[in-house]
Design an enzyme around this catalytic site. Structure first.
Site, mmCIF file in Angstrom:
data_model
loop_
_atom_site.group_PDB
_atom_site.id
_atom_site.type_symbol
_atom_site.label_atom_id
_atom_site.label_comp_id
_atom_site.label_asym_id
_atom_site.label_seq_id
_atom_site.Cartn_x
_atom_site.Cartn_y
_atom_site.Cartn_z
ATOM 1 N N GLU A 75 -42.364 23.344 54.700
ATOM 2 C CA GLU A 75 -42.266 22.601 53.394
ATOM 3 C C GLU A 75 -40.804 22.304 53.527
ATOM 4 O O GLU A 75 -40.771 20.997 53.227
ATOM 5 C CB GLU A 75 -43.123 23.341 53.446
ATOM 6 N N ASP A 95 -45.383 27.725 55.440
ATOM 7 C CA ASP A 95 -45.083 27.361 53.986
ATOM 8 C C ASP A 95 -44.233 28.396 53.023
ATOM 9 O O ASP A 95 -45.205 30.042 53.069
ATOM 10 C CB ASP A 95 -46.490 27.883 53.227
ATOM 11 N N ILE A 97 -43.105 29.466 50.362
ATOM 12 C CA ILE A 97 -43.562 30.063 49.224
ATOM 13 C C ILE A 97 -44.704 29.159 48.974
ATOM 14 O O ILE A 97 -44.550 28.296 47.884
ATOM 15 C CB ILE A 97 -42.308 30.219 47.737
ATOM 16 N N ASP A 98 -45.664 29.523 48.840
ATOM 17 C CA ASP A 98 -46.809 28.935 48.262
ATOM 18 C C ASP A 98 -47.321 29.374 47.232
ATOM 19 O O ASP A 98 -47.791 29.955 46.898
ATOM 20 C CB ASP A 98 -48.308 28.949 49.300
ATOM 21 N N THR A 100 -45.399 27.936 44.149
ATOM 22 C CA THR A 100 -43.701 28.319 43.650
ATOM 23 C C THR A 100 -43.864 27.820 42.249
ATOM 24 O O THR A 100 -42.946 28.315 41.891
ATOM 25 C CB THR A 100 -43.073 26.504 44.204
ATOM 26 N N ASP A 225 -49.753 23.890 53.891
ATOM 27 C CA ASP A 225 -50.728 24.362 52.857
ATOM 28 C C ASP A 225 -52.057 25.194 52.891
ATOM 29 O O ASP A 225 -52.351 25.894 52.473
ATOM 30 C CB ASP A 225 -51.511 23.376 52.192
#
Length: 254
Positions: A75, A95, A97-98, A100, A225
């Site tokens: 990402e 990803d 840190i999904d 954030t 995502d």
């Protein structure tokens, strides 16, 4: 197909992904305790922190050392302008840190998401819930699991008896807000049991895979995502479709 790179079995690749996801989760657990340097990307609500970059670098560098011929789609590197193309080569979709915004506010719905595709087809996914140390995994043809317990989606098909998850997203222009509120209104008029927004698409989808929620929808998702979550949903007996009700490969949204 029995291997990811004519040498490394998928089982080994998945074990490596689990280990690096846990390591990334430890970094996030520690970082949430401290002040954060927060920047924005596409909109004022599209946040990124130094920890996003740090965790993505940790994951990619670890995997690249182990699998130098593999490709990577992350990402934050994509947001920085790096071109991402899905080819037939083994490809990690990350990803770091999904959730954030949740991380910035210390709201404990944050996950590391790692999907793996070969010949443009998802073959396994790993999602690690950083703050309750829950691990979701799935490999094509082998089922989906949460901390080793097999997952099964809900069998509910009646919207009036369903708990539905969604997400607001980073875009806040009038047209987007109109569509978002209109969808909520339609579900409420259909007498859905409830609608929830938790701030992490991957963890929301894991709730669907576990049967705790009955459905999830969102517009504007990127491949990072949904890549890992899509195979977890499918291996738990669920479906991932686009707005035309077409089965979605979850790797063509870049």
């Amino acid at each position: 197909m029995t291997s990811a790179d004519n040498a490394q079995p998928l089982e080994e690749c998945m074990e490596v992904a689990v280990r690096v996801a846990r390591r990334a989760g430890q970094v996030i657990q520690e970082a949430v305790k401290h002040d954060k340097c927060v920047s924005t990307k596409s909109t004022a609500a599209d946040l990124v922190t130094e920890t996003d970059h740090q965790v993505e670098e940790l994951i990619i560098s670890t995997l690249r050392d182990k699998y130098p011929s593999h490709r990577f789609i992350g990402e934050e590197s994509s947001a920085a302008g790096e071109k991402c193309f899905l080819t037939d080569s083994p490809t990690w979709i990350i990803d770091p840190i999904d959730g954030t915004c949740n991380f910035v506010h210390s709201f404990p719905m944050v996950a590391v998401s790692i999907g793996f595709a070969v010949k443009k087809e998802l073959v396994f996914g790993v999602i690690y819930h950083c703050f309750d140390e829950t691990l979701y995994t799935a490999r094509k043809g082998h089922g989906a699991f949460c901390n080793g317990l097999r997952l099964q989606v809900s069998k509910e098909k009646d919207v009036s008896k369903a708990l539905i998850l969604t997400e607001i997203g980073a875009k806040r222009d009038p047209e987007t807000l109109k569509i978002f509120s209109g969808n909520i209104e339609k579900l409420l008029k259909a007498h859905a049991h409830g609608i929830r927004v938790i701030g992490s698409s991957t963890l929301a989808l894991c709730q669907v895979a576990s049967g705790a929620a009955d459905a999830y929808y969102q517009f504007g998702l990127h491949c990072w995502d949904i890549a890992a979550a899509a195979i977890i949903i499918r291996e738990a007996g669920g479906s991932v479709v686009d707005t035309s009700d077409t089965p979605h490969p979850a790797t063509d949204t870049m």
